[in-house]
Structures are given as structure tokens and as C-alpha cells.
Design a protein around this motif. Structure first.
Motif, PDB file in Angstrom:
ATOM      1  N   GLY A  61      -5.649 -14.535  12.664  1.00 28.52           N
ATOM      2  CA  GLY A  61      -5.223 -14.237  14.029  1.00 28.52           C
ATOM      3  C   GLY A  61      -5.455 -12.820  14.464  1.00 28.52           C
ATOM      4  N   GLY A  62      -5.993 -11.970  13.608  1.00 30.12           N
ATOM      5  CA  GLY A  62      -6.257 -10.592  13.986  1.00 30.12           C
ATOM      6  C   GLY A  62      -7.532 -10.484  14.798  1.00 30.12           C
ATOM      7  N   ASN A  63      -7.872  -9.287  15.180  1.00 30.48           N
ATOM      8  CA  ASN A  63      -9.078  -9.072  15.973  1.00 30.48           C
ATOM      9  C   ASN A  63     -10.308  -8.974  15.078  1.00 30.48           C
ATOM     10  N   PHE A  64     -10.502 -10.029  14.271  1.00 27.77           N
ATOM     11  CA  PHE A  64     -11.640 -10.089  13.366  1.00 27.77           C
ATOM     12  C   PHE A  64     -12.375 -11.405  13.556  1.00 27.77           C
ATOM     13  N   GLU A  65     -13.643 -11.385  13.212  1.00 26.20           N
ATOM     14  CA  GLU A  65     -14.454 -12.586  13.254  1.00 26.20           C
ATOM     15  C   GLU A  65     -15.334 -12.605  12.018  1.00 26.20           C
ATOM     16  N   VAL A  66     -15.362 -13.731  11.318  1.00 22.16           N
ATOM     17  CA  VAL A  66     -16.268 -13.917  10.188  1.00 22.16           C
ATOM     18  C   VAL A  66     -17.368 -14.856  10.644  1.00 22.16           C
ATOM     19  N   THR A  67     -18.593 -14.353  10.642  1.00 17.27           N
ATOM     20  CA  THR A  67     -19.733 -15.122  11.125  1.00 17.27           C
ATOM     21  C   THR A  67     -20.821 -15.186  10.059  1.00 17.27           C
ATOM     22  N   VAL A  68     -21.846 -15.963  10.349  1.00  7.87           N
ATOM     23  CA  VAL A  68     -22.964 -16.164   9.430  1.00  7.87           C
ATOM     24  C   VAL A  68     -24.170 -15.368   9.920  1.00  7.87           C
ATOM     25  N   ALA A  69     -24.844 -14.694   9.008  1.00  2.95           N
ATOM     26  CA  ALA A  69     -26.104 -14.024   9.319  1.00  2.95           C
ATOM     27  C   ALA A  69     -27.190 -14.549   8.391  1.00  2.95           C
ATOM     28  N   VAL A  70     -28.369 -14.810   8.959  1.00  4.65           N
ATOM     29  CA  VAL A  70     -29.498 -15.382   8.224  1.00  4.65           C
ATOM     30  C   VAL A  70     -30.733 -14.549   8.531  1.00  4.65           C
ATOM     31  N   SER A  71     -31.598 -14.408   7.543  1.00  2.55           N
ATOM     32  CA  SER A  71     -32.838 -13.671   7.760  1.00  2.55           C
ATOM     33  C   SER A  71     -34.026 -14.483   7.259  1.00  2.55           C
ATOM     34  N   PRO A  72     -35.115 -14.555   8.044  1.00  2.00           N
ATOM     35  CA  PRO A  72     -36.316 -15.256   7.561  1.00  2.00           C
ATOM     36  C   PRO A  72     -36.931 -14.565   6.354  1.00  2.00           C
ATOM     37  N   SER A 289     -28.810 -15.234   3.103  1.00  2.00           N
ATOM     38  CA  SER A 289     -27.725 -15.304   4.084  1.00  2.00           C
ATOM     39  C   SER A 289     -26.486 -14.583   3.582  1.00  2.00           C
ATOM     40  N   VAL A 290     -25.633 -14.200   4.525  1.00  3.35           N
ATOM     41  CA  VAL A 290     -24.362 -13.557   4.198  1.00  3.35           C
ATOM     42  C   VAL A 290     -23.292 -14.016   5.175  1.00  3.35           C
ATOM     43  N   LEU A 291     -22.050 -13.741   4.805  1.00  4.74           N
ATOM     44  CA  LEU A 291     -20.932 -13.780   5.741  1.00  4.74           C
ATOM     45  C   LEU A 291     -20.686 -12.359   6.196  1.00  4.74           C
ATOM     46  N   LEU A 292     -20.495 -12.169   7.507  1.00  7.45           N
ATOM     47  CA  LEU A 292     -20.236 -10.859   8.086  1.00  7.45           C
ATOM     48  C   LEU A 292     -18.828 -10.796   8.631  1.00  7.45           C
ATOM     49  N   LEU A 293     -18.194  -9.650   8.458  1.00  9.87           N
ATOM     50  CA  LEU A 293     -16.884  -9.398   9.057  1.00  9.87           C
ATOM     51  C   LEU A 293     -17.057  -8.340  10.129  1.00  9.87           C
ATOM     52  N   ARG A 294     -16.634  -8.688  11.353  1.00  7.38           N
ATOM     53  CA  ARG A 294     -16.714  -7.740  12.463  1.00  7.38           C
ATOM     54  C   ARG A 294     -15.420  -7.753  13.250  1.00  7.38           C
ATOM     55  N   SER A 295     -15.163  -6.646  13.905  1.00  2.69           N
ATOM     56  CA  SER A 295     -14.018  -6.543  14.805  1.00  2.69           C
ATOM     57  C   SER A 295     -14.422  -7.074  16.169  1.00  2.69           C
ATOM     58  N   CYS A 296     -13.557  -7.866  16.782  1.00  2.00           N
ATOM     59  CA  CYS A 296     -13.848  -8.342  18.140  1.00  2.00           C
ATOM     60  C   CYS A 296     -12.780  -7.863  19.098  1.00  2.00           C
ATOM     61  N   SER A 297     -12.159  -6.690  18.796  1.00  2.00           N
ATOM     62  CA  SER A 297     -11.135  -6.121  19.686  1.00  2.00           C
ATOM     63  C   SER A 297     -11.792  -5.454  20.883  1.00  2.00           C
TER      64      SER A 297
END
Length: 297
Positions: A61-72, A289-297
Motif C-alpha cells: 500500500g505504499g507509494n511503490f510499484e514493482v514492475t517487469v523490465a525486459v531487454s532484447p 529480465s528483472v523486477l524493478l522497484l520504483r516510487s510512484c509518489s
């Protein structure tokens, strides 16, 4: 005063009263005393007999987002993190190092961006043919958008999407570690009359391992279990030891990710690597690929 506000913020997050994308701040006091998003993260290192385990706890519930990043083209975990200006990054799904194609489903913004069924070295491998249906339905880490709230789950690839939610990101891994290890069901392990005939991830051997878990509170826990330089390549954790460690952290649902030389976690400008060479030096590997953690505040 700042300490009190920080505790208040953590309490609100734990109760689910602050969420990514809903426009509300975790605390309502003056922004002069509002803690930075990174202050709510909890990074720890655990010294186990055969492994040095790095963990990062991400509050629900915090101002964080875990998303997926992929590279060719394959990149290191640190390169993924810096390119995407992420707070943290964790190595992701399985891939074929020879042709650089994925062996796990990768989804971004609701669309499959990498499909293991398009990897001919996987689909045309006669030894893997009996297991393909299981491989194509392995467990994945998912991010749902449910109204204005992010929700995370671990589910088989063909599992339905909850009503009222949209699947935004997914990263295939496996096997599931908790509530139980599903190595047989996901085609990683097979026996015939008591003889092991398939062991795709050296299930019972110690190695560098990476995993992600979901706590009852909804908090996420990233885990990277590294080998120890002084113990060499026979150190790390077996899959059952990894599951036991995550259970000890209060995890109820956990997923194994790519491990071995792929294992790596980036946090606060530092990279922590999992695998060591015969001389005890850390191994740097480029991955898909990785999981990324970013702030979405």
C-alpha cells in the motif's frame, strides 16, 4: 517528531490506508517531515551457515510499484536498474543463454512481450517434449491493477484474473516455494520408479538462489541467497532451505526465480551478486529480465 511521523506512515501502510496511484499521501502532515519513500523499505543481510542472504521488504500500500523490465539484448541487473532509474532491481525469469530467448512468460502492460513458445530451442527439444505443458503453465509473479490499487499475487500462467482487476505485469519463474514446493507439477523435477530422471535446477544442491514472497500483510519480500566466498561453489541454499528461510520470515506465498549465475540484487546504488567462481570471485552475468522497484509518489 520525524520518528513519530514515520511510525504513523508505516502503520497506515500496514492497514492499507495508502496505495499507489490513488493520489493520497501516506501521512497528512507537513511535507517538511514526510520521510522519503526509501525510508520505508527494510534491507537486511542474514548470515546463515552456508549462505549470505540479502532481503528487501517492500511495504504494502505504499507509494511503490514493482514492475517487469525486459531487454532484447541481455543486460546485467545493475544496468537494468540504472537504465530505468529504479530504487532496486532483482533478477527475474529463466532464459536460454545460447539464443538469448526467454523460457518463461513475460508480460508488460497486459501484453505478452516474450513468449517461451516462440523459443525453438525449447519447443523443439525432444527431451523436453513430455514436460512442455507443465513448462508453459509455470508459476509467475503478477501485478494487478484493481481500481486505483496495485495488488500482487503468485499464480500459474493460466490462472484467471480476479474480477475487477487487470493484469499489468507478470514474470514467470518457478517452482512455487510456499505454501509448498511444486517442482514436479511445474516440470522441474521428475522421478521414475524412485530414480531421478529430471532435475532442471539442481533442486537439492546448494547454489545461489533468488525468490520473491508475499506476506499476510501484503508486504513483498525480495530474497537473494548468495554463496559465500570462503566456502566456494558448494555454498548457498538448496530449494528446500530457501523455502524454509522464507517461511521463517513470515512468508505465506513464495516463488523461486532464476538462480545460480543469474542471482543478483541492486539496491541504493550497490549490486549484490549470488554466484562465486572456483576462486571465490563474484560472477557478473547479463540476463533477460528483472523486477524493478520504483516510487510512484
Amino acid at each position: 517528531m520525524a520518528i513519530v511521523q514515520r511510525l504513523l506512515c508505516v502503520g497506515l501502510i500496514g492497514l492499507g490506508l495508502a496505495s499507489c496511484g490513488d493520489g493520497r499521501s501516506p501521512i497528512t502532515s507537513s511535507p517538511l517531515v514526510k520521510p522519503s519513500p526509501e525510508a520505508l523499505l527494510l534491507y537486511r543481510v542474514y548470515e546463515l551457515p552456508h549462505s549470505r542472504v540479502h532481503t528487501l521488504r517492500i511495504p504494502a500500500g505504499g507509494n511503490f510499484e514493482v514492475t517487469v523490465a525486459v531487454s532484447p539484448n541481455l543486460r546485467t541487473v545493475a544496468e537494468f536498474a540504472t537504465k530505468n532509474q529504479a530504487i532496486a532491481a532483482l533478477n527475474g525469469g529463466f532464459f536460454d543463454a545460447q539464443n538469448q530467448k526467454t523460457t518463461a512468460y513475460l508480460i508488460q502492460n497486459g501484453q505478452i512481450v516474450d513468449n517461451p513458445q516462440e523459443n525453438e530451442r525449447l519447443t523443439q527439444n525432444l527431451q523436453l517434449k513430455p514436460y512442455l505443458s507443465k513448462i508453459f503453465n509455470r508459476s509467475e509473479f503478477r501485478r494487478y491493477q484493481c481500481g486505483t490499487v496495485n495488488r500482487y499475487a503468485i499464480a500459474p500462467h493460466t490462472a484467471p484474473i480476479p474480477e475487477g482487476c487487470h493484469l499489468k505485469d507478470a514474470l514467470g519463474g518457478g517452482p512455487r516455494l510456499l505454501p509448498e514446493i511444486t517442482a514436479t507439477e511445474e516440470g522441474f523435477w521428475a522421478e521414475n520408479q524412485g530414480k531421478v530422471i529430471r532435475d532442471a535446477i539442481a533442486l537439492k544442491q546448494r547454489n545461489a538462489r533468488t525468490a520473491i514472497g508475499i506476506m499476510p500483510s501484503g508486504d513483498l519480500l525480495w530474497v537473494m541467497a548468495a554463496q559465500k566466498k570462503e566456502l566456494g561453489q558448494n555454498s548457498g541454499l538448496s530449494l528446500s532451505e530457501l523455502a524454509d528461510f522464507m517461511r521463517s520470515q513470515g512468508i505465506q506465498d513464495a516463488l523461486n526465480l532464476d538462480g545460480g549465475s543469474s542471482s543478483g540484487m541492486y539496491y541504493q546504488g550497490k549490486i549484490f551478486l549470488g554466484k562465486v567462481t572456483a576462486k571465490g570471485e563474484p560472477v557478473v552475468r547479463s540476463i533477460k529480465s528483472v523486477l524493478l522497484l520504483r516510487s510512484c509518489s
